[in-house]
Design a protein around this motif. Structure first.
Motif, PDB file in Angstrom:
ATOM      1  N   HIS A 114     -47.730  -0.836  49.692  1.00 46.97           N
ATOM      2  CA  HIS A 114     -47.200  -1.079  48.345  1.00 46.97           C
ATOM      3  C   HIS A 114     -47.799  -0.056  47.392  1.00 46.97           C
ATOM      4  O   HIS A 114     -48.970   0.287  47.517  1.00 46.97           O
ATOM      5  CB  HIS A 114     -47.579  -2.485  47.860  1.00 46.97           C
ATOM      6  N   CYS A 115     -47.020   0.382  46.394  1.00 47.98           N
ATOM      7  CA  CYS A 115     -47.530   1.434  45.507  1.00 47.98           C
ATOM      8  C   CYS A 115     -48.555   0.885  44.511  1.00 47.98           C
ATOM      9  O   CYS A 115     -49.406   1.616  44.018  1.00 47.98           O
ATOM     10  CB  CYS A 115     -46.377   2.132  44.785  1.00 47.98           C
ATOM     11  N   GLY A 116     -48.443  -0.419  44.193  1.00 46.63           N
ATOM     12  CA  GLY A 116     -49.396  -1.028  43.269  1.00 46.63           C
ATOM     13  C   GLY A 116     -49.096  -0.756  41.808  1.00 46.63           C
ATOM     14  O   GLY A 116     -49.794  -1.264  40.925  1.00 46.63           O
ATOM     15  N   MET A 117     -48.059   0.042  41.527  1.00 45.94           N
ATOM     16  CA  MET A 117     -47.823   0.454  40.137  1.00 45.94           C
ATOM     17  C   MET A 117     -46.446   0.096  39.595  1.00 45.94           C
ATOM     18  O   MET A 117     -46.246   0.122  38.393  1.00 45.94           O
ATOM     19  CB  MET A 117     -48.029   1.964  40.025  1.00 45.94           C
ATOM     20  N   CYS A 118     -45.480  -0.224  40.470  1.00 47.96           N
ATOM     21  CA  CYS A 118     -44.135  -0.525  39.965  1.00 47.96           C
ATOM     22  C   CYS A 118     -44.106  -1.948  39.383  1.00 47.96           C
ATOM     23  O   CYS A 118     -45.063  -2.707  39.510  1.00 47.96           O
ATOM     24  CB  CYS A 118     -43.103  -0.369  41.086  1.00 47.96           C
ATOM     25  N   GLN A 142     -42.553  -4.633  40.305  1.00 51.45           N
ATOM     26  CA  GLN A 142     -42.702  -5.699  41.298  1.00 51.45           C
ATOM     27  C   GLN A 142     -44.158  -5.817  41.742  1.00 51.45           C
ATOM     28  O   GLN A 142     -44.692  -6.922  41.850  1.00 51.45           O
ATOM     29  CB  GLN A 142     -41.792  -5.431  42.506  1.00 51.45           C
ATOM     30  N   CYS A 143     -44.802  -4.682  41.994  1.00 50.31           N
ATOM     31  CA  CYS A 143     -46.210  -4.719  42.401  1.00 50.31           C
ATOM     32  C   CYS A 143     -47.066  -5.355  41.313  1.00 50.31           C
ATOM     33  O   CYS A 143     -47.969  -6.138  41.594  1.00 50.31           O
ATOM     34  CB  CYS A 143     -46.712  -3.308  42.705  1.00 50.31           C
ATOM     35  N   ARG A 144     -46.768  -5.032  40.050  1.00 46.37           N
ATOM     36  CA  ARG A 144     -47.557  -5.588  38.946  1.00 46.37           C
ATOM     37  C   ARG A 144     -47.373  -7.093  38.815  1.00 46.37           C
ATOM     38  O   ARG A 144     -48.169  -7.769  38.179  1.00 46.37           O
ATOM     39  CB  ARG A 144     -47.178  -4.907  37.630  1.00 46.37           C
TER      40      ARG A 144
HETATM   41 ZN   LIG Z   1     -44.763  -0.925  43.953  1.00 46.06          ZN
END
Ligand SMILES: [Zn+2]
Ligand SMILES: [Zn+2]
Length: 333
Positions: free
Chosen positions: A94-98, A100-102
């Motif tokens: 997971h990118c952790g920044m989009c 959805q991740c937030r």
């Molecule tokens: Zn993400």
């Protein structure tokens, strides 16, 4: 001196024959670990990656997203594991920044990827993973470790379904995932619980191994349930299955259909019977719970891992899988 080469199974492009070859030994970047593979399951997604190509896969690719092994090397800043630890790896990236991740919905990440999909996988002697994806297998029964990743997907399925005890279940598709969902729902007290499997050979083996009620599509003609789960991804099967939900019940899309598949259903029936339709995508907050659950209920899952082959026997492994004589097949070094 450290080795610079390792053996890995490589698929150069969709439809190309998978080949065991020497590739460069991977190294760990910041926050990453190199893991010496001890086991890795083969799943339906791998079949898609090898045969027709997956939209999320990047070629050439080393498949393998169900791995566990021994930590071999640490990148800078890694403190949660040590060299020599035996760990299972959540393959989700997971990118952790989009957005959805937030919202802690990493499985819906706009930049979603996976080890063995968008990144090199574990059908190899060594593979790289983010250290945060590693879960300790201290005192875990390692003979079932290759089942952790699929169980984590099934646990996500149950989180989405939110099943109530005493409700009836019909699972269409008795592959590994259908059976894992059935075992989890059984543990959760859902009854009666029926699995429908079209392949007679697989039906007989699964019945013996799991003790579950597994019937043919012909025997299931009039079957209905409160929870109906499709674990096939086949449009015609889904169209039939969605008509079998009891009023007030839930239909779950679990099997992965082809990207362009379409189904038709009666919106009136969905309206009149207040049918809920839900789905489950990969793993979310379910990897640790899967490990905990398997520590307690290992005996329920153990029979499903029917075959293990060495990396250099992977062609035999793929053949046994398509023969219908195996349930879950894993690779070892
Ligand atoms: Zn993400
Ligand atoms: Zn899988």
């Amino acid at each position: 001196m450290r080795e610079t080469q390792m053996k890995a199974i490589v698929v150069s492009k969709p439809g190309a024959k998978a080949q065991l070859m020497d590739v460069a030994m991977p190294t760990a970047g910041a926050g990453e670990i190199v893991v010496s593979m001890m086991g890795c399951g083969i799943c339906g997604t791998d079949h898609h990656i090898v045969e027709e190509g997956l939209p999320t896969a990047k070629y050439p690719i080393i498949p393998g997203h169900e791995p566990w092994g021994k930590v071999f090397a640490l990148g800078t800043g890694v403190t949660n594991v040590a060299v020599g630890d035996v760990v299972a790896i959540d393959p989700s990236l997971h990118c952790g920044m989009c957005d959805q991740c937030r919202q802690a919905k990493g499985n819906l990440c706009k930049n979603w990827g996976a080890i063995g999909g968008s990144h090199p996988g574990a059908w190899a002697e060594y593979f790289v993973a983010p250290a945060k994806n590693a879960y300790s297998l201290k005192d875990f029964p390692l003979d079932i470790a290759s089942l952790i990743e699929p169980v984590a997907c099934a646990v996500r399925g149950l989180d989405r379904l939110n099943p109530h005890q005493g409700k009836s279940v019909l699972i269409v598709g008795g592959g590994t995932m259908g059976l894992l969902l059935a075992i989890l729902l059984d543990i959760n007290g859902c009854q009666p619980l029926t699995v429908v499997e079209a392949n007679a050979k697989r039906r007989d083996i699964s019945k013996k191994l799991t003790g579950l009620t597994i019937i043919s599509p012909e025997e299931a003609k009039s079957a209905r349930a409160d929870y109906v789960i499709d674990a096939t991804g086949i449009p015609s099967v889904i169209e039939d299955a969605i008509t079998r939900v009891n009023a007030g019940g839930t239909f779950m899309v679990f099997g992965v259909a082809s990207e362009h598949a379409k189904v038709s259903f009666s919106p009136y029936a969905i309206y009149k019977d207040e049918i809920q339709i839900t789905s489950s995508m990969a793993i979310l907050h379910s990897f640790g719970p899967a490990i905990d659950l398997m520590r307690v209920h290992g005996d329920r899952f153990r029979p499903l891992l029917t075959h293990t082959f060495a990396l250099n026997e992977f062609e035999k492994a793929l053949a046994v899988l398509s023969s219908g004589e195996a349930i879950k097949v894993a690779l070892k070094p």
